[in-house]
Write a protein that holds these residues in place. Structure first.
Motif, PDB file in Angstrom:
ATOM      1  N   SER A  11       1.786  39.796  31.922  1.00 40.62           N
ATOM      2  CA  SER A  11       2.090  41.002  32.694  1.00 40.62           C
ATOM      3  C   SER A  11       2.224  42.212  31.778  1.00 40.62           C
ATOM      4  O   SER A  11       2.837  42.124  30.699  1.00 40.62           O
ATOM      5  N   ASP A  12       1.659  43.326  32.211  1.00 41.00           N
ATOM      6  CA  ASP A  12       1.727  44.599  31.486  1.00 41.00           C
ATOM      7  C   ASP A  12       1.065  44.536  30.119  1.00 41.00           C
ATOM      8  O   ASP A  12       1.378  45.352  29.242  1.00 41.00           O
ATOM      9  N   CYS A  13       0.169  43.600  29.913  1.00 44.44           N
ATOM     10  CA  CYS A  13      -0.639  43.566  28.686  1.00 44.44           C
ATOM     11  C   CYS A  13      -1.944  44.309  28.981  1.00 44.44           C
ATOM     12  O   CYS A  13      -2.911  43.720  29.497  1.00 44.44           O
ATOM     13  N   ASN A  14      -1.969  45.555  28.653  1.00 42.65           N
ATOM     14  CA  ASN A  14      -3.084  46.408  29.066  1.00 42.65           C
ATOM     15  C   ASN A  14      -4.365  46.154  28.289  1.00 42.65           C
ATOM     16  O   ASN A  14      -5.431  46.648  28.678  1.00 42.65           O
ATOM     17  N   ASN A  15      -4.300  45.394  27.199  1.00 43.16           N
ATOM     18  CA  ASN A  15      -5.494  45.124  26.398  1.00 43.16           C
ATOM     19  C   ASN A  15      -6.165  43.805  26.751  1.00 43.16           C
ATOM     20  O   ASN A  15      -7.151  43.433  26.112  1.00 43.16           O
ATOM     21  N   ILE A  16      -5.632  43.105  27.732  1.00 41.87           N
ATOM     22  CA  ILE A  16      -6.243  41.847  28.161  1.00 41.87           C
ATOM     23  C   ILE A  16      -7.398  42.152  29.112  1.00 41.87           C
ATOM     24  O   ILE A  16      -7.236  42.903  30.087  1.00 41.87           O
ATOM     25  N   THR A  17      -8.545  41.542  28.842  1.00 39.07           N
ATOM     26  CA  THR A  17      -9.721  41.742  29.679  1.00 39.07           C
ATOM     27  C   THR A  17     -10.184  40.402  30.254  1.00 39.07           C
ATOM     28  O   THR A  17      -9.542  39.359  30.045  1.00 39.07           O
ATOM     29  N   ASP A  18     -11.309  40.437  30.943  1.00 43.89           N
ATOM     30  CA  ASP A  18     -11.835  39.217  31.552  1.00 43.89           C
ATOM     31  C   ASP A  18     -12.131  38.137  30.515  1.00 43.89           C
ATOM     32  O   ASP A  18     -11.902  36.948  30.774  1.00 43.89           O
ATOM     33  N   GLN A  19     -12.621  38.530  29.338  1.00 46.10           N
ATOM     34  CA  GLN A  19     -12.988  37.546  28.329  1.00 46.10           C
ATOM     35  C   GLN A  19     -11.785  36.737  27.865  1.00 46.10           C
ATOM     36  O   GLN A  19     -11.884  35.526  27.636  1.00 46.10           O
ATOM     37  N   GLY A  20     -10.642  37.372  27.722  1.00 52.57           N
ATOM     38  CA  GLY A  20      -9.442  36.638  27.325  1.00 52.57           C
ATOM     39  C   GLY A  20      -9.009  35.625  28.354  1.00 52.57           C
ATOM     40  O   GLY A  20      -8.625  34.492  28.021  1.00 52.57           O
ATOM     41  N   VAL A  21      -9.056  35.987  29.640  1.00 50.99           N
ATOM     42  CA  VAL A  21      -8.673  35.056  30.699  1.00 50.99           C
ATOM     43  C   VAL A  21      -9.681  33.923  30.811  1.00 50.99           C
ATOM     44  O   VAL A  21      -9.319  32.761  31.058  1.00 50.99           O
ATOM     45  N   ILE A  22     -10.960  34.214  30.618  1.00 43.79           N
ATOM     46  CA  ILE A  22     -11.985  33.158  30.675  1.00 43.79           C
ATOM     47  C   ILE A  22     -11.770  32.145  29.560  1.00 43.79           C
ATOM     48  O   ILE A  22     -11.840  30.926  29.778  1.00 43.79           O
ATOM     49  N   THR A  23     -11.476  32.623  28.351  1.00 39.22           N
ATOM     50  CA  THR A  23     -11.186  31.708  27.236  1.00 39.22           C
ATOM     51  C   THR A  23      -9.940  30.890  27.513  1.00 39.22           C
ATOM     52  O   THR A  23      -9.889  29.680  27.242  1.00 39.22           O
ATOM     53  N   MET A  24      -8.913  31.516  28.026  1.00 46.79           N
ATOM     54  CA  MET A  24      -7.679  30.815  28.359  1.00 46.79           C
ATOM     55  C   MET A  24      -7.928  29.721  29.400  1.00 46.79           C
ATOM     56  O   MET A  24      -7.402  28.602  29.298  1.00 46.79           O
ATOM     57  N   ALA A  25      -8.710  30.016  30.432  1.00 46.12           N
ATOM     58  CA  ALA A  25      -8.972  29.047  31.491  1.00 46.12           C
ATOM     59  C   ALA A  25      -9.686  27.816  30.956  1.00 46.12           C
ATOM     60  O   ALA A  25      -9.445  26.689  31.420  1.00 46.12           O
ATOM     61  N   LYS A  26     -10.577  27.996  29.969  1.00 50.15           N
ATOM     62  CA  LYS A  26     -11.282  26.853  29.390  1.00 50.15           C
ATOM     63  C   LYS A  26     -10.348  25.976  28.561  1.00 50.15           C
ATOM     64  O   LYS A  26     -10.530  24.759  28.486  1.00 50.15           O
ATOM     65  N   ARG A  80      -0.027  44.073  36.921  1.00 50.26           N
ATOM     66  CA  ARG A  80      -0.492  45.373  36.428  1.00 50.26           C
ATOM     67  C   ARG A  80      -1.468  45.254  35.250  1.00 50.26           C
ATOM     68  O   ARG A  80      -1.501  46.118  34.370  1.00 50.26           O
ATOM     69  N   CYS A  81      -2.246  44.180  35.231  1.00 49.55           N
ATOM     70  CA  CYS A  81      -3.339  44.071  34.256  1.00 49.55           C
ATOM     71  C   CYS A  81      -4.586  44.671  34.909  1.00 49.55           C
ATOM     72  O   CYS A  81      -5.396  43.970  35.543  1.00 49.55           O
ATOM     73  N   ASN A  82      -4.750  45.959  34.765  1.00 47.16           N
ATOM     74  CA  ASN A  82      -5.758  46.682  35.532  1.00 47.16           C
ATOM     75  C   ASN A  82      -7.176  46.479  35.023  1.00 47.16           C
ATOM     76  O   ASN A  82      -8.132  46.915  35.681  1.00 47.16           O
ATOM     77  N   HIS A  83      -7.341  45.839  33.862  1.00 44.15           N
ATOM     78  CA  HIS A  83      -8.685  45.615  33.338  1.00 44.15           C
ATOM     79  C   HIS A  83      -9.307  44.316  33.857  1.00 44.15           C
ATOM     80  O   HIS A  83     -10.473  44.045  33.546  1.00 44.15           O
ATOM     81  N   LEU A  84      -8.562  43.519  34.589  1.00 45.82           N
ATOM     82  CA  LEU A  84      -9.080  42.240  35.077  1.00 45.82           C
ATOM     83  C   LEU A  84      -9.859  42.464  36.369  1.00 45.82           C
ATOM     84  O   LEU A  84      -9.439  43.215  37.249  1.00 45.82           O
ATOM     85  N   THR A  85     -10.965  41.737  36.478  1.00 45.87           N
ATOM     86  CA  THR A  85     -11.824  41.831  37.655  1.00 45.87           C
ATOM     87  C   THR A  85     -12.012  40.441  38.264  1.00 45.87           C
ATOM     88  O   THR A  85     -11.344  39.467  37.856  1.00 45.87           O
ATOM     89  N   ASP A  86     -12.929  40.344  39.214  1.00 45.13           N
ATOM     90  CA  ASP A  86     -13.168  39.075  39.888  1.00 45.13           C
ATOM     91  C   ASP A  86     -13.639  37.987  38.932  1.00 45.13           C
ATOM     92  O   ASP A  86     -13.331  36.800  39.133  1.00 45.13           O
ATOM     93  N   ALA A  87     -14.371  38.353  37.882  1.00 40.54           N
ATOM     94  CA  ALA A  87     -14.894  37.351  36.947  1.00 40.54           C
ATOM     95  C   ALA A  87     -13.767  36.543  36.298  1.00 40.54           C
ATOM     96  O   ALA A  87     -13.892  35.320  36.111  1.00 40.54           O
TER      97      ALA A  87
END
Length: 596
Positions: A292-307, A319-326
């Motif tokens: 939460s409130d980590c504004n530098n986290i993008t889709d690539q970080g979440v994709i790596t985490m999910a794997k 409030r991670c506004n850089h995250l999208t549907d991907a």
């Protein structure tokens, strides 16, 4: 003496010269052994020096009835006899009495001592208590194998302090002899009642010693599970910045996979996709991640985490506004066991991501989608249809969530327990569908357009398990619905009615009929007066909080009297809250400008 006995005797002979050895060898000989006496007189160098330190030489004492004659000749001094009927005995010297400090026993390193000498058995309690010293070795010792039943014994731990000021551990265990005396003995009783039976060495050497190399016990000697439990109370930042730099062992323990099952990165602005990928790689069993409130986290970080986190059960990205549907599509595919998801304030997520979540995450029961403006009734229907275990659903200021969403929730989620509809475009007729959710415990109907008393009454009539209702900012709520709630909601604990159209009649009804309400908030209700406030405070025995913020008809003098008369109730007014904040600041050292 057989070969085994000779070897044991030789080992003890060699150990007696070690500084930290607490055992003393005593050789017994005959008084009338003339050959030995003549040999000592003729060879003074072989005679025993009785004044020497027992740690440097053996102490020979006399005992009648023991022959020192053997096939190799008479025994001529403190050297180890090669053969013959010689008897070696281990004795302990006295030390300071036990102190009352209790130390937890560690059964793994216990060693049983020989029984007391007859001269020490003067007190009956000595018959069933034997001294036991905790000894630690870097190598496992075979004498601990015969002490497997130590867990079943009654261990009494005490701390001893020798002359050098070093604390040492000793333990008492009851012997196998029967006794009607209690199985515990206090150190104070051992001091006052009888002589100290411990009789252990009191030199500067440590009492925690044995035949192998020894060292003092430290925190590094704790079992791994206990040490990991201690480290689990520290934050991730403390472990990474400070604790892991102490030593190699602590570094290894800080990166144990058990400590990385829960990852909390909320509010860390410097956390990037690379950091998220690294911290989630330390364990293959990560259960919780909060970015939460980590504004530098993008889709690539979440994709790596999910794997890397197939066992993830809870994910928060408020409030991670850089995250999208991907990012959420990858999360749903990589973490099918996800149970709790918080996407509060993620404005770029749409119905596409919720469709994938509904298809993959069948265990999802907690969903917070507050202020997700792109979520529509279509996405809500897919979620409530694909996640049958959903019991917690929170909306807030979701402008595109309307009546059809509430109908779908009532139809597909009859076990719903917590539902928030604050600020949604839901009409009173749609609220009536919630009567099907008979398991509701928490209901938030704050700021719904045109909410009426009748809709609230019907919901309360059917949902008998309600514990909290929020009706704030609804001008259509009057004394009628509040009186019905006070009569029928027997399990209700929290009732919020800020800025509703209510009067003292509502507070009077609560005081008369409610026996469970603990929190009542009627702030910004100008019709509330001193009479209603005093009545509810006097008659509602379970009340613990009464909110009167900006109730201008309630005088401060009346509130002060109520505070003094009912100290169990927390009254909230503008002046009282200001006074509390000022008092708290003064306790923390704040002073007014004129007093500095």
């Amino acid at each position: 003496m057989d070969d085994k006995g000779r070897k044991y005797t030789a080992d003890l002979q060699e150990e007696c010269d070690v500084e930290d050895n607490v055992e003393e060898l005593t050789h017994y000989r005959d008084h009338d052994n003339d050959d030995l006496r003549r040999s000592e007189q003729s060879n003074p160098s072989n005679a025993v020096n009785h004044n020497a330190s027992p740690l440097l030489s053996n102490h020979l004492t006399e005992r009648p009835g023991t022959s020192y004659t053997s096939s190799n000749g008479p025994y001529l001094g403190p050297r180890r006899p090669s053969s013959g009927p010689y008897e070696i005995r281990k004795e302990k010297r006295r030390t300071d009495p036990p102190s009352p400090d209790v130390i937890p026993p560690s059964p793994k390193y216990f060693k049983r001592d020989p029984p007391f000498h007859k001269s020490q058995q003067q007190h009956p309690k000595n018959n069933y208590y034997r001294p036991l010293c905790m000894s630690y070795s870097e190598t496992e010792e075979s004498d601990t194998d015969n002490f497997s039943d130590v867990a079943a014994l009654d261990l009494t731990a005490t701390a001893l302090k020798n002359e050098s000021g070093r604390y040492q551990l000793c333990y008492s265990v009851p012997s196998t002899s029967k006794s009607t005396e209690p199985n515990t003995i206090s150190s104070a009783e051992s001091l006052d009642s009888y002589s100290d039976p411990w009789s252990v060495h009191s030199s500067q050497s440590s009492l925690l010693s044995s035949s192998s190399s020894k060292r003092q016990l430290s925190i590094n000697d704790l079992p791994q599970t206990i040490f990991l439990k201690i480290l689990s109370y520290l934050g991730m930042e403390e472990r990474c910045k400070h604790v892991c730099r102490v030593c190699k062992l602590w570094h290894q323990m800080c990166f144990d996979s058990e400590l990385w099952r829960k990852i909390d990165l909320r509010g860390k602005d410097r956390v990037t996709d690379d950091v998220l990928g690294r911290v989630t790689s330390y364990s293959t069993n990560v259960m919780y991640v909060d970015v939460s409130d980590c504004n530098n986290i993008t889709d690539q970080g979440v994709i790596t985490m999910a794997k890397q986190c197939p066992s993830l059960m809870e994910f928060k990205c408020t409030r991670c506004n850089h995250l999208t549907d991907a990012a959420f599509i990858a999360l749903a595919e990589g973490c099918p066991g996800l149970q709790k998801l918080t996407v509060d304030g993620v404005r770029q997520i749409t119905d596409v991501a919720f469709k994938k979540i509904a298809a993959c995450c069948k265990e999802l029961w907690y969903l917070n989608v507050s202020q997700v403006n792109n979520l529509t009734d279509i996405g809500v229907k897919q979620v409530v249809t694909g996640c049958p275990k959903l019991t917690y659903l929170k909306f807030q200021e979701n402008n595109k969530v309307a009546d059809s969403s509430v109908e779908a929730i009532a139809e597909h989620c009859p076990h719903m327990e917590v539902l928030g509809l604050m600020g949604c475009c839901v009409a009173p007729n749609a609220v009536l569908h919630l009567t099907k959710c008979t398991n509701l415990k928490v209901l938030n109907l704050c700021r719904l357009r045109e909410l009426t008393d009748q809709a609230v009454i019907e919901v309360v009539r059917h949902c008998r398990k309600l514990e909290s209702i929020n009706l704030c900012l609804n001008s259509g709520i009057t004394d009628r619905s509040i009186e019905f709630i006070a009569r029928e909601a027997k399990c209700l604990k929290d009732l919020h009615m800020v800025a509703c159209t209510i009067t003292d009649i509502a507070l009077t009804s609560i005081g008369k009929y409610s026996r469970s309400l603990e929190t009542v908030d009627v702030g910004h209700c100008p019709s509330i007066t001193d009479a209603g406030s005093a009545f509810i405070a006097q008659n509602c025995r379970s009340l613990r909080y009464l909110g009167l913020m900006r109730c201008d008809a309630v005088r401060e003098e009346t509130v002060d009297e109520l505070v003094e008369k009912y100290p169990q109730i927390h009254f909230s007014t503008l002046m009282l809250d200001c006074k509390r904040i000022l008092a708290q600041a003064q306790q923390q050292g704040w002073k007014p400008a004129h007093a500095r």
